[in-house]
Design a protein around this motif. Structure first.
Motif, PDB file in Angstrom:
ATOM      1  N   ALA A 150       0.400  -1.253  -0.282  1.00  0.00           N
ATOM      2  CA  ALA A 150      -0.643  -0.088  -0.270  1.00  0.00           C
ATOM      3  C   ALA A 150       1.335   1.141  -0.162  1.00  0.00           C
ATOM      4  O   ALA A 150       0.288   2.077  -0.582  1.00  0.00           O
ATOM      5  N   LYS A 151       1.909   1.059   0.776  1.00  0.00           N
ATOM      6  CA  LYS A 151       2.748   2.130   0.556  1.00  0.00           C
ATOM      7  C   LYS A 151       3.446   3.109   0.033  1.00  0.00           C
ATOM      8  O   LYS A 151       3.893   3.737  -0.668  1.00  0.00           O
ATOM      9  N   LYS A 152       3.745   1.888  -0.981  1.00  0.00           N
ATOM     10  CA  LYS A 152       4.490   1.541  -2.575  1.00  0.00           C
ATOM     11  C   LYS A 152       3.243   1.995  -3.642  1.00  0.00           C
ATOM     12  O   LYS A 152       3.732   2.815  -4.692  1.00  0.00           O
ATOM     13  N   VAL A 153       2.050   1.728  -3.100  1.00  0.00           N
ATOM     14  CA  VAL A 153       1.076   2.845  -4.051  1.00  0.00           C
ATOM     15  C   VAL A 153       0.789   3.913  -3.625  1.00  0.00           C
ATOM     16  O   VAL A 153       0.935   4.651  -4.627  1.00  0.00           O
ATOM     17  N   PHE A 154       0.351   4.370  -2.968  1.00  0.00           N
ATOM     18  CA  PHE A 154       0.396   5.735  -1.966  1.00  0.00           C
ATOM     19  C   PHE A 154       1.609   6.089  -1.367  1.00  0.00           C
ATOM     20  O   PHE A 154       1.295   6.120  -0.195  1.00  0.00           O
ATOM     21  N   PRO A 155       2.813   6.169  -2.066  1.00  0.00           N
ATOM     22  CA  PRO A 155       3.219   5.968  -0.837  1.00  0.00           C
ATOM     23  C   PRO A 155       3.453   8.553   0.320  1.00  0.00           C
ATOM     24  O   PRO A 155       4.187   7.891   0.629  1.00  0.00           O
ATOM     25  N   GLY A 156       2.652   8.805  -0.474  1.00  0.00           N
ATOM     26  CA  GLY A 156       2.487  10.471   0.440  1.00  0.00           C
ATOM     27  C   GLY A 156       1.648  10.152   1.221  1.00  0.00           C
ATOM     28  O   GLY A 156       1.102  11.071   2.308  1.00  0.00           O
ATOM     29  N   MET A 157       1.133   8.861   1.823  1.00  0.00           N
ATOM     30  CA  MET A 157       0.045   8.524   2.781  1.00  0.00           C
ATOM     31  C   MET A 157       0.613   7.882   3.967  1.00  0.00           C
ATOM     32  O   MET A 157       1.202   7.735   4.153  1.00  0.00           O
ATOM     33  N   ARG A 158      -0.468   7.766   5.315  1.00  0.00           N
ATOM     34  CA  ARG A 158      -0.193   6.789   6.220  1.00  0.00           C
ATOM     35  C   ARG A 158      -0.402   5.436   6.242  1.00  0.00           C
ATOM     36  O   ARG A 158      -0.903   5.555   5.447  1.00  0.00           O
ATOM     37  N   LYS A 159      -0.160   5.030   6.369  1.00  0.00           N
ATOM     38  CA  LYS A 159      -0.082   3.606   6.747  1.00  0.00           C
ATOM     39  C   LYS A 159      -2.112   3.388   5.819  1.00  0.00           C
ATOM     40  O   LYS A 159      -2.680   2.140   5.324  1.00  0.00           O
ATOM     41  N   SER A 160      -2.442   3.559   7.428  1.00  0.00           N
ATOM     42  CA  SER A 160      -3.849   3.334   7.283  1.00  0.00           C
ATOM     43  C   SER A 160      -4.276   3.642   6.169  1.00  0.00           C
ATOM     44  O   SER A 160      -5.443   2.978   5.775  1.00  0.00           O
ATOM     45  N   VAL A 161      -4.324   4.781   6.046  1.00  0.00           N
ATOM     46  CA  VAL A 161      -5.193   5.808   4.708  1.00  0.00           C
ATOM     47  C   VAL A 161      -5.181   4.888   3.711  1.00  0.00           C
ATOM     48  O   VAL A 161      -5.832   4.748   2.470  1.00  0.00           O
ATOM     49  N   SER A 326      -8.170   4.177 -13.451  1.00  0.00           N
ATOM     50  CA  SER A 326      -8.017   4.691 -12.447  1.00  0.00           C
ATOM     51  C   SER A 326      -6.684   5.034 -11.829  1.00  0.00           C
ATOM     52  O   SER A 326      -6.511   5.431 -10.771  1.00  0.00           O
ATOM     53  N   GLY A 327      -6.045   5.289 -12.567  1.00  0.00           N
ATOM     54  CA  GLY A 327      -5.010   5.705 -12.952  1.00  0.00           C
ATOM     55  C   GLY A 327      -3.815   5.622 -11.893  1.00  0.00           C
ATOM     56  O   GLY A 327      -2.613   6.174 -11.826  1.00  0.00           O
ATOM     57  N   ILE A 328      -3.929   4.253 -10.918  1.00  0.00           N
ATOM     58  CA  ILE A 328      -2.880   3.708 -10.551  1.00  0.00           C
ATOM     59  C   ILE A 328      -1.664   2.904 -10.450  1.00  0.00           C
ATOM     60  O   ILE A 328      -1.709   1.566 -11.464  1.00  0.00           O
ATOM     61  N   LEU A 329      -0.461   2.811 -10.431  1.00  0.00           N
ATOM     62  CA  LEU A 329       0.226   1.898 -11.306  1.00  0.00           C
ATOM     63  C   LEU A 329       0.291   0.844  -9.333  1.00  0.00           C
ATOM     64  O   LEU A 329       0.744   1.204  -8.922  1.00  0.00           O
ATOM     65  N   PHE A 330      -0.065  -0.313  -9.577  1.00  0.00           N
ATOM     66  CA  PHE A 330       0.214  -0.954  -8.947  1.00  0.00           C
ATOM     67  C   PHE A 330       1.175  -2.023  -8.165  1.00  0.00           C
ATOM     68  O   PHE A 330       1.588  -2.399  -7.634  1.00  0.00           O
ATOM     69  N   TYR A 331       2.005  -1.530  -8.725  1.00  0.00           N
ATOM     70  CA  TYR A 331       3.770  -2.537  -9.251  1.00  0.00           C
ATOM     71  C   TYR A 331       2.788  -3.824  -8.567  1.00  0.00           C
ATOM     72  O   TYR A 331       3.783  -4.733  -7.644  1.00  0.00           O
ATOM     73  N   ASN A 332       1.716  -4.560  -9.267  1.00  0.00           N
ATOM     74  CA  ASN A 332       1.250  -5.883  -9.097  1.00  0.00           C
ATOM     75  C   ASN A 332       1.673  -6.661 -10.388  1.00  0.00           C
ATOM     76  O   ASN A 332       0.060  -5.730 -10.911  1.00  0.00           O
ATOM     77  N   THR A 333       1.299  -7.963 -10.397  1.00  0.00           N
ATOM     78  CA  THR A 333       1.556  -8.077 -12.279  1.00  0.00           C
ATOM     79  C   THR A 333      -0.338  -8.017 -12.561  1.00  0.00           C
ATOM     80  O   THR A 333      -1.286  -8.456 -13.148  1.00  0.00           O
ATOM     81  N   LEU A 334      -0.413  -8.716 -11.432  1.00  0.00           N
ATOM     82  CA  LEU A 334      -2.359  -9.499 -11.737  1.00  0.00           C
ATOM     83  C   LEU A 334      -3.270  -7.950 -11.959  1.00  0.00           C
ATOM     84  O   LEU A 334      -4.145  -7.846 -12.917  1.00  0.00           O
ATOM     85  N   PHE A 335      -2.678  -6.890 -11.437  1.00  0.00           N
ATOM     86  CA  PHE A 335      -3.491  -5.692 -11.638  1.00  0.00           C
ATOM     87  C   PHE A 335      -3.128  -4.776 -13.240  1.00  0.00           C
ATOM     88  O   PHE A 335      -3.385  -5.031 -14.027  1.00  0.00           O
ATOM     89  N   ASP A 336      -1.545  -4.804 -12.926  1.00  0.00           N
ATOM     90  CA  ASP A 336      -1.310  -4.539 -13.978  1.00  0.00           C
ATOM     91  C   ASP A 336      -1.295  -4.546 -15.452  1.00  0.00           C
ATOM     92  O   ASP A 336      -1.462  -4.447 -16.236  1.00  0.00           O
ATOM     93  N   GLU A 337      -0.975  -6.371 -15.249  1.00  0.00           N
ATOM     94  CA  GLU A 337      -1.075  -6.789 -16.791  1.00  0.00           C
ATOM     95  C   GLU A 337      -2.428  -6.603 -16.790  1.00  0.00           C
ATOM     96  O   GLU A 337      -3.110  -6.597 -18.489  1.00  0.00           O
ATOM     97  N   ASN A 338      -3.109  -6.084 -16.471  1.00  0.00           N
ATOM     98  CA  ASN A 338      -5.284  -6.173 -16.561  1.00  0.00           C
ATOM     99  C   ASN A 338      -5.410  -4.763 -17.225  1.00  0.00           C
ATOM    100  O   ASN A 338      -6.202  -4.461 -17.225  1.00  0.00           O
TER     101      ASN A 338
END
Length: 407
Positions: A150-161, A326-338
């Motif tokens: 989660a922190k990799k995908v959203f680096p500027g946020m607190r862990k919980s967020v 979504s504009g999100i880079l997931f760094y995860n093949t399950l999502f990024d491949e789709n």
């Protein structure tokens, strides 16, 4: 995240994804990130009629310790109890669920040579059992948030967020709405119609071009067909192997690929990220690779065995897809491949051949299905990607234009 929504997601994974049958055993592989959600999935599997549900936990820091401290001889060995466990699974064909949440960089710094040699040695022992289960059981890969991911995908946020935001992204792209099962029925119907059209074209090859430098041609197997969404086991059980999925895919002919492709998203392989890379093919084989980050890991990947440098999949995904939008880079093949069209190096899919149930695995390989211990998807889709299908009667049909379906 509300538990009512998470329970809907858990039910989707058990009932639509793995399609657990009454009296069937189930195995769930999960990291230590979401134990409560894992319990929801276990509960839904039992409600679907599972006779026994087993959870096998993974933890990346332990894997790093094992590779650091165990000898290569120890890492290579497949213990007798492991073989007996695999034999039991060959006999019982349990539905298998993979709940992924690992850190994309969680194995950074590991001894790649040691890991590769251990995996190669173990694969030789395990392969006959894997082959015996091929296309005979249901399986599903889905995702849950992990803190590091989660922190990799959203680096500027607190862990919980960041965790909450990743939950929202996973549920949105997995079509978890008021009635996710109905949403998936409709989605599978759309993918099936696209496969039907593509299969009617009688395609001989696909030509890819993009302004980033991708210029690539790949040949098809004569009696291969496009698949997408749900699949059937040999005994006729329908299931969805990936949640989410946006792809329509086919296994290409081994040895028929020429040109160069440029990756448009990072590839997470063995717990490390390979970024900004290209692969050049000659006579179907990856003969030259370059990467700004982890080039040596990419070279190691395509040398895992003889088939690792050949293609096992061509997948078509519109750039205008829910995951891409979504504009999100997931760094995860399950999502990024789709989120983008992609190719896969390594093992091909035997069920891509029409009436594959009538052939042995050896016969499928003779037809052109690639065999390997790996199957690694990497994304090449872009907003200006063009794909032209060349049919057996010489026609040229535009199937992708400006990154999206042309039909």
């Amino acid at each position: 995240m509300k538990k009512t929504i998470l329970r809907k997601y858990a039910k989707l994974i058990a009932v639509t994804g793995a399609k657990v049958r009454k009296g069937q055993e189930v195995i769930i592989y999960a990291e230590l990130d979401q134990p409560e959600f894992v319990s929801f999935v276990v509960d839904e599997c039992y409600k679907a009629g599972a006779s026994k549900v087993t959870v096998e936990w993974n933890y990346q820091p332990l894997a790093k310790l094992h590779y650091r401290h165990r000898s290569l001889t120890t890492l290579k060995k497949v213990e007798n109890w492991e073989i007996e466990k695999i034999k039991h699974r060959v006999d019982t064909l349990p539905a298998t669920i993979y709940l992924i949440s690992e850190d994309p960089d969680g194995l950074k710094g590991i001894n790649m040579e040691k890991m590769s040699k251990a995996q190669q040695a173990r694969f030789k022992v395990i392969k006959p059992f894997r082959d015996a289960m091929e296309n005979k059981y249901q399986w599903c890969i889905a995702a849950v948030p992990g803190e590091a991911w989660a922190k990799k995908v959203f680096p500027g946020m607190r862990k919980s967020v960041a965790m909450e935001k990743l939950w929202e992204a996973i549920l949105y792209t997995s079509r978890v709405d008021e009635d996710p099962i109905a949403a998936w029925d409709k989605h599978n119907e759309d993918l099936a119609k696209r496969c039907e059209y593509l299969n009617s074209l009688d395609i001989e090859s696909l030509e890819y071009k993009s302004s980033n430098g991708t210029d690539f041609r790949v040949g098809m197997i004569d009696n291969a067909e496009f698949l997408g969404g749900g699949e059937y086991t040999l005994s006729g059980n329908y299931f969805n192997p990936n949640i989410p999925t946006e792809e329509v895919f086919i296994t290409p002919m081994k040895g028929k690929a020429e040109g160069i492709v440029y990756a448009t998203k990072p590839l997470s392989y063995q717990g490390q990220l390979i970024e900004n890379f290209s692969i050049r093919f000659e006579n179907g084989k990856a003969v030259e690779v370059h990467a700004e980050k982890n080039e040596e890991l990419l070279k190691k990947m395509i040398s895992m065995d003889e088939g690792a440098a050949y293609l096992g999949e061509c997948a078509l995904v519109p750039y205008d897809s829910p995951i891409s939008n979504s504009g999100i880079l997931f760094y995860n093949t399950l999502f990024d491949e789709n989120a983008a069209c992609h190719l896969a190096l390594g093992k091909g899919f035997g069920n891509s051949i029409k009436h594959y149930e009538n052939y042995t695995l050896e016969q499928l390989e003779e037809m052109g299905i690639n065999e390997s211990m790996i199957h690694e998807d990497f994304m090449i889709g872009s907003e200006d990607l063009s794909i032209v299908a060349v049919t057996k009667d010489g026609k040229r049909v535009q199937i992708f234009k400006d990154g999206n379906w042309a039909f």
